[in-house]
Write a protein that holds these residues in place. Sequence first.
Motif, PDB file in Angstrom:
ATOM      1  N   ARG A 144      24.241  54.671  60.097  1.00  0.00           N
ATOM      2  CA  ARG A 144      24.914  54.360  61.374  1.00  0.00           C
ATOM      3  C   ARG A 144      23.878  54.173  62.478  1.00  0.00           C
ATOM      4  O   ARG A 144      24.007  53.289  63.323  1.00  0.00           O
ATOM      5  N   LEU A 170      24.402  58.379  55.485  1.00  0.00           N
ATOM      6  CA  LEU A 170      25.442  57.796  56.335  1.00  0.00           C
ATOM      7  C   LEU A 170      25.044  57.869  57.801  1.00  0.00           C
ATOM      8  O   LEU A 170      25.220  56.922  58.559  1.00  0.00           O
ATOM      9  N   ARG A 222      47.158  51.762  60.590  1.00  0.00           N
ATOM     10  CA  ARG A 222      47.436  51.408  59.198  1.00  0.00           C
ATOM     11  C   ARG A 222      48.301  52.471  58.519  1.00  0.00           C
ATOM     12  O   ARG A 222      49.236  52.164  57.799  1.00  0.00           O
ATOM     13  N   CYS A 270      34.843  53.270  54.696  1.00  0.00           N
ATOM     14  CA  CYS A 270      34.525  52.889  56.058  1.00  0.00           C
ATOM     15  C   CYS A 270      33.064  53.234  56.308  1.00  0.00           C
ATOM     16  O   CYS A 270      32.458  53.988  55.564  1.00  0.00           O
ATOM     17  N   SER A 271      32.489  52.672  57.354  1.00  0.00           N
ATOM     18  CA  SER A 271      31.063  52.879  57.587  1.00  0.00           C
ATOM     19  C   SER A 271      30.754  54.330  57.916  1.00  0.00           C
ATOM     20  O   SER A 271      29.655  54.798  57.726  1.00  0.00           O
ATOM     21  N   ALA A 272      31.769  55.051  58.390  1.00  0.00           N
ATOM     22  CA  ALA A 272      31.510  56.422  58.829  1.00  0.00           C
ATOM     23  C   ALA A 272      31.525  57.408  57.672  1.00  0.00           C
ATOM     24  O   ALA A 272      30.769  58.346  57.639  1.00  0.00           O
ATOM     25  N   MET A 328      43.753  60.012  56.452  1.00  0.00           N
ATOM     26  CA  MET A 328      44.213  59.499  55.155  1.00  0.00           C
ATOM     27  C   MET A 328      44.704  60.628  54.255  1.00  0.00           C
ATOM     28  O   MET A 328      45.637  60.455  53.462  1.00  0.00           O
ATOM     29  N   GLY A 338      37.720  55.516  53.184  1.00  0.00           N
ATOM     30  CA  GLY A 338      38.898  54.685  53.317  1.00  0.00           C
ATOM     31  C   GLY A 338      38.577  53.442  54.103  1.00  0.00           C
ATOM     32  O   GLY A 338      37.673  53.445  54.924  1.00  0.00           O
ATOM     33  N   SER A 339      39.304  52.374  53.817  1.00  0.00           N
ATOM     34  CA  SER A 339      39.017  51.142  54.529  1.00  0.00           C
ATOM     35  C   SER A 339      39.588  51.208  55.930  1.00  0.00           C
ATOM     36  O   SER A 339      40.546  51.908  56.185  1.00  0.00           O
ATOM     37  N   GLU A 360      44.044  57.948  47.393  1.00  0.00           N
ATOM     38  CA  GLU A 360      44.401  56.581  47.038  1.00  0.00           C
ATOM     39  C   GLU A 360      43.663  56.219  45.755  1.00  0.00           C
ATOM     40  O   GLU A 360      42.733  56.902  45.355  1.00  0.00           O
ATOM     41  N   ARG A 374      32.936  56.523  54.093  1.00  0.00           N
ATOM     42  CA  ARG A 374      33.198  55.954  52.778  1.00  0.00           C
ATOM     43  C   ARG A 374      34.490  56.469  52.173  1.00  0.00           C
ATOM     44  O   ARG A 374      34.680  56.453  50.976  1.00  0.00           O
ATOM     45  N   CYS A 408      34.923  63.686  59.627  1.00  0.00           N
ATOM     46  CA  CYS A 408      35.287  62.410  60.246  1.00  0.00           C
ATOM     47  C   CYS A 408      36.808  62.364  60.243  1.00  0.00           C
ATOM     48  O   CYS A 408      37.439  62.752  59.252  1.00  0.00           O
ATOM     49  N   VAL A 444      42.785  53.157  61.702  1.00  0.00           N
ATOM     50  CA  VAL A 444      43.341  53.859  60.529  1.00  0.00           C
ATOM     51  C   VAL A 444      44.706  54.467  60.864  1.00  0.00           C
ATOM     52  O   VAL A 444      45.628  54.447  60.039  1.00  0.00           O
ATOM     53  N   ILE A 491      38.736  59.920  59.972  1.00  0.00           N
ATOM     54  CA  ILE A 491      39.320  58.884  59.103  1.00  0.00           C
ATOM     55  C   ILE A 491      39.775  59.454  57.753  1.00  0.00           C
ATOM     56  O   ILE A 491      40.948  59.289  57.390  1.00  0.00           O
TER      57      ILE A 491
END
Lengths: 71, 622
Positions: B461, B457, B586, A63-65, B349, A69-70, B41, A67, B343, B583, B345
């Motif tokens: 951004r 990064l 998902r 991801c852009s934030a 995950m 995970g999509s 993953e 990297r 982050c 996310v 995200i």
Amino acid sequence: MHHDVWQQLIVALLVIGSSVYVFWTVSGLSWRLRFISAAHRTLPPLRGRLDRLRHRLESPAGCSACRSGSK
Amino acid sequence: MSAAESRIALIGLPNCGKTALFNRVTGSRQKVANYPGVTVERKEGYHRSASGRRYRLLDLPGTYSLTPTTLDEAITRDVALGRLASEPRPDTIVLVADATHLPLSLRLALEVKRLGLPMIVVLNMTDLARKRGYSIDRERLSKELGAPVVETIAVARGGADALIRYLDELSSETTTLTPNSEWREPSAEDVQQTHIEATRILAACGYREPARSDFMTSVDRFLLHPFFGLLVLGVLLFFVFQAVFSWASLPMDLIDAGVAALGEWVRGSMPDGPLRSLLADGIIAGVGSVIVFLPQIIILFAFILALEDSGYLPRAAYLLDRVMGSVGLSGRAFIPLLSSFACAIPGIMATRTIPSVRDRLATIMVAPLMTCSARLPVYALLIAAFIPDRDLGGFNLQGLVLFALYFAGVAGALLVAWTLKKFRGGNDTHLLMLELPDYQWPRLGNLAYGLWERARLFLGRAGGIILALMVVLWFLSTYPAPPVGATGAPIEYSFAGQLGRALAVVLAPIGFNWQISVALIPGLAAREVAVGALGTVYALSGDETAVSTALSSVIASQWSLATGLALLAWYVFAPQCLATLAVVKRETNSWRYPLIMTVYLFGLAYLAAFATYRLALWFSVG
């Protein structure tokens, strides 16, 4: 006055480009795939590029934030 | 084996160096750290050997066996067995074994061998193993396993050459192995037999491991002590937040001065018009307000990366297990929650490593409460504006407030987890089984690369989504032009001004003015955008000094302290960015959880800001 017209033209292009970029970035994967499908139907000359883009979006990537995970 | 391309799967225990080996062979830069559960993953990369053969390598999540207990382990098993429709069965399995933890790896190797695929066993970290006194007869091990055994040092240049040579040899051979299509999960008896076989092989190969040094045992006894261990952890974190403020001031001042000078230069050298306004008031004021926080982000991550590399973080997980268990979170939630400080995200995950579905959901729901790096610019701006830069009891007051805000995020997460536990009922016991890696000095190369990556990064951004949002916000804040005879600042008549005033009706009870209301909207795309948005909004508010003066000074002069504190409280619980919600959707495969998350985070943020604002007014600080 002449300067002003040029400035307005450049600003208009920047604003339109930025709006498209923001829309693309914040939309989720399913929306992006829908855009690509729509473009696929309406822009036949770009099909090769669009297929590559779809493949890239569907494979795991960062991801852009972070990297990590999509989206 | 396919002549065109060979599919290679890297399988091994968590934290055995698979990703470091993957990076070494493919030239990738996937994240590595000295704790288990970093890879959740499959990741793929390519290598072309000197002989011209192309390899497609898959880096799979670490697992102790092919009987998965978590989602990430199931990925490894499914890839190895060719059960994934999108992923053909690998041609060769590279079993990566940490040479300093061989017995567990050997059990996995015996399990993998039963798959009937060509296998290469890699003894990784052999330099460290030799230094510490481990020894094994490699050739005998190869004979016992019926597979080549090679030594690698994944973190060293050329450390994977032996593996690449073996892959080439294996590819050129005509293999007679056929995959075992009738693989079944091992029974308890099979596991027992595997254990006995592994012990026999180790003895036959003369495996010897050194006694653990008394010094390291004493260090761990102290650092894992229920009281002193927590004390050390608290002091460590406290020091980090002090450093973030104390050490960053000089480079921040320099960047700030550079941004102001650039804005002045643009104003002085371009004719008046919309492009000049866009560059000076939109892009430079907006993006400049964000990049000024780069030094603080670098300092924070320097500490986090050093702690990661040293092997201390799993010890912190062990220390906090009791606290986490008391609020209904699994001890395994520590690493995902820790990742969320960078982050949310990767943190969300990483919850795939949590076996229980309920524990995993609870962790996902609280992960956004950890203070991600995007919040740091917001905190830093407000602290610089409203908290005096002075010492309190020998400590920097601004650093103390930053520490308190991070702590408030953690406390909020624990409170929410406890509430969830009460709702769902039951009285689960959570066992934390975690391998504690050996301590090591952080590698400077790793540290430098990690910091470079964070800086890249952050600046990426700033130059991507933040810049684009600033351009859009500038447009919304500039048009339509004010009517003839208007007396207020032009922005007050713009789309953004009107929207801000409409939102201010809802946000006025928590002390937010219309400028803050405008900034909160683009902040949903990425939190730090709120800082840039404030920069743009104030630059367009008719205040010429806003461009040349630091944003913190501008808001300090225009907001009350109560408003500043309320906005800080808002951002402790502020609803996460849209990417995080995507996310969550998902990972949970449902819209229900992102929806619940949005509602509860908005509710908490509003309540916290309301209480802070009213209390601040009550104590007459506003």
